[in-house]
Design an enzyme around this catalytic site. Structure first.
Site, PDB file in Angstrom:
ATOM      1  CG  HIS A  10      29.936 -21.320  25.557  1.00  7.33           C
ATOM      2  ND1 HIS A  10      29.540 -21.377  24.235  1.00  7.33           N
ATOM      3  CD2 HIS A  10      31.002 -20.480  25.574  1.00  7.33           C
ATOM      4  CE1 HIS A  10      30.323 -20.617  23.493  1.00  7.33           C
ATOM      5  NE2 HIS A  10      31.215 -20.048  24.295  1.00  7.33           N
ATOM      6  CG  LEU A  28      31.629 -10.611  18.742  1.00  8.67           C
ATOM      7  CD1 LEU A  28      32.845 -10.856  17.886  1.00  8.67           C
ATOM      8  CD2 LEU A  28      30.540  -9.869  17.957  1.00  8.67           C
ATOM      9  CG  HIS A  70      39.550 -10.942  25.856  1.00 10.87           C
ATOM     10  ND1 HIS A  70      40.313 -11.515  24.864  1.00 10.87           N
ATOM     11  CD2 HIS A  70      38.274 -11.300  25.592  1.00 10.87           C
ATOM     12  CE1 HIS A  70      39.524 -12.184  24.028  1.00 10.87           C
ATOM     13  NE2 HIS A  70      38.276 -12.082  24.453  1.00 10.87           N
ATOM     14  CG  ASP A  75      30.537 -16.724  25.474  1.00 14.74           C
ATOM     15  OD1 ASP A  75      31.597 -17.357  25.331  1.00 14.74           O
ATOM     16  OD2 ASP A  75      30.160 -15.832  24.682  1.00 14.74           O
ATOM     17  CG  HIS A  96      27.226 -17.609  22.394  1.00 16.64           C
ATOM     18  ND1 HIS A  96      26.990 -17.607  21.049  1.00 16.64           N
ATOM     19  CD2 HIS A  96      28.546 -17.864  22.547  1.00 16.64           C
ATOM     20  CE1 HIS A  96      28.123 -17.828  20.415  1.00 16.64           C
ATOM     21  NE2 HIS A  96      29.073 -17.994  21.292  1.00 16.64           N
ATOM     22  CG  ASN A 104      38.053 -19.686  21.484  1.00 18.84           C
ATOM     23  OD1 ASN A 104      38.017 -20.261  22.568  1.00 18.84           O
ATOM     24  ND2 ASN A 104      37.651 -18.434  21.330  1.00 18.84           N
ATOM     25  CB  ALA A 156      34.312 -10.047  21.277  1.00 21.61           C
ATOM     26  CG  HIS A 184      35.809 -18.806  25.811  1.00 23.19           C
ATOM     27  ND1 HIS A 184      36.158 -19.251  24.554  1.00 23.19           N
ATOM     28  CD2 HIS A 184      34.516 -18.436  25.731  1.00 23.19           C
ATOM     29  CE1 HIS A 184      35.111 -19.131  23.743  1.00 23.19           C
ATOM     30  NE2 HIS A 184      34.095 -18.653  24.431  1.00 23.19           N
ATOM     31  CE  LYS A 234      31.262 -22.388  19.207  1.00 18.67           C
ATOM     32  NZ  LYS A 234      31.693 -21.527  20.301  1.00 18.67           N
ATOM     33  NE  ARG A 282      40.152 -16.100  26.708  1.00 17.70           N
ATOM     34  CZ  ARG A 282      39.223 -15.957  25.780  1.00 17.70           C
ATOM     35  NH1 ARG A 282      39.071 -16.863  24.828  1.00 17.70           N
ATOM     36  NH2 ARG A 282      38.439 -14.909  25.780  1.00 17.70           N
ATOM     37  CG  HIS A 304      30.092 -17.991  17.077  1.00 21.22           C
ATOM     38  ND1 HIS A 304      30.576 -17.414  18.228  1.00 21.22           N
ATOM     39  CD2 HIS A 304      29.620 -16.971  16.321  1.00 21.22           C
ATOM     40  CE1 HIS A 304      30.410 -16.103  18.154  1.00 21.22           C
ATOM     41  NE2 HIS A 304      29.836 -15.808  17.007  1.00 21.22           N
TER      42      HIS A 304
HETATM   43  C1  NCD Z   1      34.736 -15.414  22.949  1.00 23.61           C
HETATM   44  C2  NCD Z   1      36.240 -15.403  23.234  1.00 23.61           C
HETATM   45  O1  NCD Z   1      36.774 -14.342  23.613  1.00 23.61           O
HETATM   46  O2  NCD Z   1      36.891 -16.443  23.095  1.00 23.61           O
HETATM   47  N1  NCD Z   1      34.266 -14.053  22.911  1.00 23.61           N
HETATM   48  C3  NCD Z   1      32.999 -13.629  23.079  1.00 23.61           C
HETATM   49  O3  NCD Z   1      32.742 -12.427  22.939  1.00 23.61           O
HETATM   50  N2  NCD Z   1      32.037 -14.470  23.397  1.00 23.61           N
HETATM   51  C4  NCD Z   1      34.461 -16.153  21.693  1.00 23.61           C
HETATM   52  C5  NCD Z   1      33.012 -16.500  21.475  1.00 23.61           C
HETATM   53  O4  NCD Z   1      32.442 -17.310  22.187  1.00 23.61           O
HETATM   54  O5  NCD Z   1      32.423 -15.924  20.542  1.00 23.61           O
HETATM   55 ZN    ZN Z   2      32.247 -18.378  23.714  1.00 20.65          ZN
END
Ligand code: NCD
Ligand code: ZN
Length: 347
Positions: A12, A218, A250, A246, A173, A40, A262, A14, A98, A16, A135
């Site tokens: 899992h 989150l 950011h 996860d 998660h 996402n 988050a 991200h 997802k 970007r 999620h």
């Molecule tokens: C994730 C994100 O920023 O894309 N944020 C997070 O707090 N985990 C989205 C997600 O997995 O919920």
């Molecule tokens: Zn995530």
């Protein structure tokens, strides 16, 4: 002390896009052999063609001599069609779909409002052997943020699993004892990922002595008893639990903000964090199952050929506080305690 394990995977992440993608991908591809890549983006990755183009952008950011396989996912919307699912199942690059409840987390506004509307698509996914990653939080305003996972299990996940028992699901998660117990009680087609940070911090770390925006993610971090339940699951070698970091970068300006985003960026120090937690519980012999083997078994993928060696140092390993992304910074997860384990080599 030295530990050698099969090269791990991150089920899992991200990544970007754009400059952020270029900066963060090498931190994952340097350690992990495969990663389930979340869809996402804005706009979200909703079909196999977009997933394949996104995969190409990721591969361009992976070092030339690095073996790394991004496992792509589609973002489920109420407009997803059976044809989208067929093309994804036949693409060879999409491994899961997802489900984001609309409004649950970062970039989830295109997510699903009424899960029963997508039941026909989920039934089709079960037929085509595509995994559903969820999620697991409800978004109802009247439900307390700390209870949203437990309510999701009862109101959304349990009925869904009863209606479509052949659908293979990963609860992404998990953050509570309720989530852990629910997965342990299941007899088939359910597994869960656990993040690095949910194994290391509880809500006091985020809220006591001043609010720490870099621990805001989150699903939100919970009480210590929930963290301990997750640690128990992770070190149990139960094949239904595996690593999904996860890692969700950011830029600092979006985290240190009156309405902060988050997400925790932990790609760089995850393996050091995990070794520390497993060592603390005399469970280093279970780290390989959690981080390298269990996810592959559930996804039906071969284990990585390479090995990772980790070494326990005399002095704590120091990670950079931040990484640079274009002209901004992303803060690296601070695990609150010294880390003595370090990745020595992958090969
Ligand atoms: C994730 C994100 O920023 O894309 N944020 C997070 O707090 N985990 C989205 C997600 O997995 O919920
Ligand atoms: Zn995530």
């Amino acid at each position: 002390m030295k530990l050698i394990i099969t090269q791990p995977n991150d089920y899992h992440v991200h990544f970007r896009d754009g400059d952020m993608l270029k900066s963060v991908v090498p931190h994952t591809s340097g350690h992990f052999g495969k990663a389930i890549v979340m869809p996402n983006l804005v706009p979200p990755v909703v079909n196999a063609e977009m997933a394949s183009a996104y995969k190409d952008r990721i591969m361009a950011a992976v070092g030339a001599d690095v073996d790394f396989q991004p496992l792509m996912t589609l973002y489920l919307t109420e407009e997803t069609t059976k044809e989208d699912i067929d093309l994804a199942a036949e693409s060879g690059c999409v491994h899961a779909v997802k489900l984001y409840p609309a409004g649950a987390t970062t970039n989830s506004q295109s997510g699903v409002r009424d899960v029963t509307k997508v039941y026909p698509i989920l039934e089709h996914m079960a037929k085509r052997g595509l995994i559903l990653c969820v999620h697991g939080e409800v978004t109802d305003h009247e439900i307390d943020i700390f209870d949203r996972e437990a309510v999701f299990i009862e109101k959304i996940l349990a009925p869904l699993r009863e209606k479509i028992p052949d659908l293979k699901i990963v609860m992404e998660h998990i953050t509570t004892k309720n989530g852990r117990d629910y997965v342990q009680q299941s007899t088939k087609n359910l597994a869960a990922t656990i993040t690095t940070h949910h194994l290391m911090i509880n809500r006091n770390h985020m809220l006591v002595g001043g609010i720490k925006p870099h621990y805001y993610c989150l699903p939100i971090v919970k009480r210590e008893e929930h963290r301990l339940a997750l640690v128990e699951a992770a070190i149990s070698a139960d094949p239904r639990f595996f690593l999904g970091t996860d890692t969700a970068p950011h830029v600092d300006g979006h985290k240190e903000n009156a309405c902060g985003c988050a997400g925790v960026f932990n790609a760089m120090n995850t393996m050091s964090c995990l070794a520390e937690v497993f060592d603390e519980h005399d469970a280093l012999d279970k780290l390989e199952a959690f981080a390298a083997l269990n996810g592959d078994l559930y996804y039906g993928l071969p284990h990585n050929q390479k090995k990772m060696s980790l070494i326990k140092k005399e002095k704590a390993v120091v990670f950079p506080e931040k990484i640079q992304v274009a002209d901004e910074c992303v803060t690296v997860f601070d695990p609150v305690r010294p880390l003595y384990w370090n990745v020595e080599d992958v090969g």
